[in-house]
Design a protein around this motif. Structure first.
Motif, PDB file in Angstrom:
ATOM      1  N   ILE A 314      40.160 103.914  23.193  1.00  0.00           N
ATOM      2  CA  ILE A 314      40.729 102.654  23.672  1.00  0.00           C
ATOM      3  C   ILE A 314      40.481 101.584  22.614  1.00  0.00           C
ATOM      4  N   TYR A 315      41.571 100.879  22.209  1.00  0.00           N
ATOM      5  CA  TYR A 315      41.495  99.861  21.163  1.00  0.00           C
ATOM      6  C   TYR A 315      42.012  98.531  21.690  1.00  0.00           C
ATOM      7  N   GLN A 316      41.517  97.454  21.089  1.00  0.00           N
ATOM      8  CA  GLN A 316      42.038  96.122  21.354  1.00  0.00           C
ATOM      9  C   GLN A 316      42.466  95.494  20.031  1.00  0.00           C
ATOM     10  N   PHE A 317      43.698  94.938  20.012  1.00  0.00           N
ATOM     11  CA  PHE A 317      44.249  94.325  18.801  1.00  0.00           C
ATOM     12  C   PHE A 317      44.553  92.854  19.055  1.00  0.00           C
ATOM     13  N   TYR A 318      44.614  92.094  17.972  1.00  0.00           N
ATOM     14  CA  TYR A 318      45.040  90.694  18.040  1.00  0.00           C
ATOM     15  C   TYR A 318      45.783  90.357  16.740  1.00  0.00           C
ATOM     16  N   PHE A 319      46.768  89.453  16.850  1.00  0.00           N
ATOM     17  CA  PHE A 319      47.527  89.013  15.674  1.00  0.00           C
ATOM     18  C   PHE A 319      47.880  87.537  15.867  1.00  0.00           C
ATOM     19  N   SER A 320      47.890  86.787  14.780  1.00  0.00           N
ATOM     20  CA  SER A 320      48.112  85.341  14.871  1.00  0.00           C
ATOM     21  C   SER A 320      48.983  84.843  13.733  1.00  0.00           C
ATOM     22  N   SER A 321      49.528  83.619  13.928  1.00  0.00           N
ATOM     23  CA  SER A 321      50.313  82.961  12.878  1.00  0.00           C
ATOM     24  C   SER A 321      50.333  81.463  13.129  1.00  0.00           C
ATOM     25  N   GLN A 322      50.622  80.691  12.062  1.00  0.00           N
ATOM     26  CA  GLN A 322      50.839  79.246  12.160  1.00  0.00           C
ATOM     27  C   GLN A 322      52.342  79.033  11.975  1.00  0.00           C
ATOM     28  N   TYR A 323      53.027  78.697  13.052  1.00  0.00           N
ATOM     29  CA  TYR A 323      54.485  78.623  13.020  1.00  0.00           C
ATOM     30  C   TYR A 323      54.956  77.229  12.608  1.00  0.00           C
ATOM     31  N   ARG A 324      56.027  77.175  11.810  1.00  0.00           N
ATOM     32  CA  ARG A 324      56.668  75.917  11.419  1.00  0.00           C
ATOM     33  C   ARG A 324      57.855  75.644  12.339  1.00  0.00           C
ATOM     34  N   GLY A 325      57.894  74.428  12.904  1.00  0.00           N
ATOM     35  CA  GLY A 325      58.962  74.076  13.826  1.00  0.00           C
ATOM     36  C   GLY A 325      60.194  73.538  13.110  1.00  0.00           C
ATOM     37  N   GLY A 326      61.255  73.363  13.894  1.00  0.00           N
ATOM     38  CA  GLY A 326      62.511  72.834  13.370  1.00  0.00           C
ATOM     39  C   GLY A 326      63.592  72.911  14.433  1.00  0.00           C
ATOM     40  N   ASP A 327      64.799  72.418  14.105  1.00  0.00           N
ATOM     41  CA  ASP A 327      65.874  72.410  15.091  1.00  0.00           C
ATOM     42  C   ASP A 327      66.248  73.813  15.549  1.00  0.00           C
ATOM     43  N   SER A 328      66.293  74.738  14.663  1.00  0.00           N
ATOM     44  CA  SER A 328      66.684  76.105  15.032  1.00  0.00           C
ATOM     45  C   SER A 328      65.734  77.123  14.421  1.00  0.00           C
ATOM     46  N   ASN A 329      64.466  76.781  14.441  1.00  0.00           N
ATOM     47  CA  ASN A 329      63.495  77.607  13.740  1.00  0.00           C
ATOM     48  C   ASN A 329      62.607  78.349  14.740  1.00  0.00           C
ATOM     49  N   VAL A 330      63.177  79.323  15.473  1.00  0.00           N
ATOM     50  CA  VAL A 330      62.413  80.169  16.391  1.00  0.00           C
ATOM     51  C   VAL A 330      61.714  81.257  15.577  1.00  0.00           C
ATOM     52  N   THR A 331      60.401  81.410  15.796  1.00  0.00           N
ATOM     53  CA  THR A 331      59.625  82.403  15.056  1.00  0.00           C
ATOM     54  C   THR A 331      59.084  83.449  16.026  1.00  0.00           C
ATOM     55  N   ASN A 332      59.315  84.719  15.717  1.00  0.00           N
ATOM     56  CA  ASN A 332      58.819  85.838  16.534  1.00  0.00           C
ATOM     57  C   ASN A 332      58.001  86.800  15.671  1.00  0.00           C
ATOM     58  N   LEU A 333      56.769  87.105  16.137  1.00  0.00           N
ATOM     59  CA  LEU A 333      55.962  88.172  15.542  1.00  0.00           C
ATOM     60  C   LEU A 333      55.781  89.265  16.577  1.00  0.00           C
ATOM     61  N   GLU A 334      55.792  90.514  16.120  1.00  0.00           N
ATOM     62  CA  GLU A 334      55.675  91.646  17.048  1.00  0.00           C
ATOM     63  C   GLU A 334      54.580  92.608  16.580  1.00  0.00           C
ATOM     64  N   LEU A 335      53.854  93.171  17.563  1.00  0.00           N
ATOM     65  CA  LEU A 335      52.899  94.254  17.292  1.00  0.00           C
ATOM     66  C   LEU A 335      53.628  95.559  17.552  1.00  0.00           C
ATOM     67  N   VAL A 336      53.642  96.440  16.536  1.00  0.00           N
ATOM     68  CA  VAL A 336      54.414  97.679  16.602  1.00  0.00           C
ATOM     69  C   VAL A 336      53.474  98.880  16.506  1.00  0.00           C
ATOM     70  N   ILE A 337      53.564  99.783  17.491  1.00  0.00           N
ATOM     71  CA  ILE A 337      52.742 101.001  17.491  1.00  0.00           C
ATOM     72  C   ILE A 337      53.669 102.211  17.501  1.00  0.00           C
ATOM     73  N   ASN A 338      53.569 103.021  16.463  1.00  0.00           N
ATOM     74  CA  ASN A 338      54.390 104.239  16.332  1.00  0.00           C
ATOM     75  C   ASN A 338      55.873 103.933  16.486  1.00  0.00           C
ATOM     76  N   GLY A 339      56.292 102.788  15.851  1.00  0.00           N
ATOM     77  CA  GLY A 339      57.711 102.431  15.839  1.00  0.00           C
ATOM     78  C   GLY A 339      58.198 101.687  17.064  1.00  0.00           C
ATOM     79  N   THR A 340      57.336 101.419  18.040  1.00  0.00           N
ATOM     80  CA  THR A 340      57.731 100.741  19.272  1.00  0.00           C
ATOM     81  C   THR A 340      57.017  99.408  19.388  1.00  0.00           C
ATOM     82  N   THR A 341      57.791  98.342  19.698  1.00  0.00           N
ATOM     83  CA  THR A 341      57.198  97.029  19.907  1.00  0.00           C
ATOM     84  C   THR A 341      56.453  97.007  21.234  1.00  0.00           C
ATOM     85  N   VAL A 342      55.175  96.619  21.180  1.00  0.00           N
ATOM     86  CA  VAL A 342      54.340  96.629  22.392  1.00  0.00           C
ATOM     87  C   VAL A 342      53.887  95.233  22.784  1.00  0.00           C
TER      88      VAL A 342
END
Length: 411
Positions: A314-342
């Motif tokens: 059993i594992y626990q993961f964490y991921f972070s980022s500092q996102y820059r805002g804007g009129d149309s600046n949506v930012t998405n980060l994903e954790l991927v395990i064996n090719g699948t977004t979890v």
């Protein structure tokens, strides 16, 4: 004439006798002296009778020794499953503690393991309470005793017992552990719990011996006061039935039961923590976290940014980022395990400001799985010292072989 007939009748039964050495029969010397005077024949006959008398004494002594070997004292037997007795001791240990036999000969010293009195009294158990308290000072103790509970061997407690248990006011327990077989007979101090003091009563020490067959015998003596009584620890009976995957547990230290062993949280140390030292713009299929600060277990690859679990668990993961805002600046980060977004971390800031975010995820993983972080769209800010774009994880519990098979992992 009558005397001759009498001698013939007297001598004929003695024609064949056994030798004193037991090597076989032989003819008496009387038959070889028929031509001698009567008084010489009578003298020879007397010698033969004396020899036979000595032989009878020896045979009688041997018979008594055999009889002793065949005596089975109920105190040195145990019941088998069929209900018949099974011998537990060699014959020379069945001599009832005597120093000499009936003829005055020295006997071997007895082993208390095979010469003890059964003490099977349910009120002595550690989970027994009663208003009808007992006092072992009123008992005439003699020799060695083996504790039982309903026919099963049990032992004295090696821990403080609550007052008013074991059918008495101050229960008696051993202050040191039982000996092993190689230690032989040892002396152990005995204490009685009273007035919130586990050793309020320091009773007379007793002797203890470990015996083959995983039981103990005790040379009990009168306690120093009333009401004190020797305890029989019922948990030793319960715990003896626990298997290797179980511990003997108790919430109240009186009633015990077998429970599964608690797993260690971490059996193998696996931790990693890494960061990306610059900005990210647009789609980044697999972020390379090249600045590695922790990599216990060597599961993280700083060349690819991928974590491969060294063991299943059993594992626990964490991921972070500092996102820059804007009129149309949506930012998405994903954790991927064996090719699948979890797991997904999303930021939609309309102003030019930036915002930090941290996402976590816990899961079961097989050994050598692939775990990475990707930026699907948007902008993330970082520099060489900021540690704002990060990826890390830890092993919480390692699986054993049986659990690995249940998980369907390839070993």
């Amino acid at each position: 004439m009558m005397l001759v007939v009498y001698l013939s009748v007297l001598l004929m039964p003695s024609a064949i006798v056994g030798t004193e050495s037991g090597r076989g029969p032989f003819k008496t010397d009387v038959w070889n002296k028929e031509d001698q005077p009567l008084w010489e024949q009578l003298s020879t006959l007397q010698k033969e009778m004396n020899s036979l008398s000595r032989e009878q004494v020896i045979l009688k002594q041997k018979q008594k020794a055999i009889d002793r070997m065949l005596i089975i004292d109920e105190n040195v037997t145990s019941l088998t499953e069929s209900g018949r007795h099974q011998l537990l001791s060699p014959p020379h240990l069945w001599l009832n503690g005597k120093d000499k036999d009936d003829e005055g000969h020295d006997l071997p010293k007895y082993d208390p393991c095979y010469h003890s009195t059964p003490l099977d009294q349910a009120w002595r158990t550690t989970n027994y309470t009663t208003k009808d308290v007992k006092c072992d000072r009123q008992v005439e103790w003699q020799g060695w005793y083996r504790l039982y509970y309903r026919g099963k061997s049990i032992q004295m407690p090696e821990r403080c017992i609550r007052k008013k248990h074991c059918g008495t006011h101050a229960p008696l327990w051993l202050t040191k552990p039982h000996p092993n077989i190689s230690e032989g007979i040892v002396t152990r101090n005995v204490c009685g719990n009273w007035r919130k003091n586990c050793c309020y009563f320091k009773s007379t020490p007793i002797q203890v011996k470990a015996c083959p067959g995983n039981y103990y015998v005790y040379k009990l003596v009168k306690p120093t006061k009333c009401h004190l009584a020797y305890c029989a620890d019922v948990n030793t009976l319960v715990c003896g039935g626990c298997d290797r995957q179980q511990n003997c547990m108790s919430r109240d230290r009186v009633n015990y039961s077998c429970a599964p062993k608690k797993r260690k949280i971490i059996e193998q140390v696996i931790h990693f923590f890494a960061s990306h030292p610059g900005n990210l713009t647009g789609k980044v299929a697999q972020i390379k976290f090249s600045r590695v600060l922790v990599n216990e277990g060597a599961g993280f690859n700083d060349q690819t940014g991928v974590f491969h679990p060294p063991v299943s668990g059993i594992y626990q993961f964490y991921f972070s980022s500092q996102y820059r805002g804007g009129d149309s600046n949506v930012t998405n980060l994903e954790l991927v395990i064996n090719g699948t977004t979890v797991a997904v971390s999303r930021s939609d800031v309309k102003t030019p400001a930036s915002i930090g975010a941290l996402s976590t995820f816990m899961t079961t993983l097989c050994k050598n799985s692939n775990v990475s972080v990707t930026q699907v769209t948007g902008q993330s800010w970082a520099n060489s010292v900021s540690n704002t774009i990060t990826f890390g994880g830890s092993l919480l519990m390692q699986y054993n072989e049986k659990e690995v098979k249940l998980l369907g992992c390839l070993t």
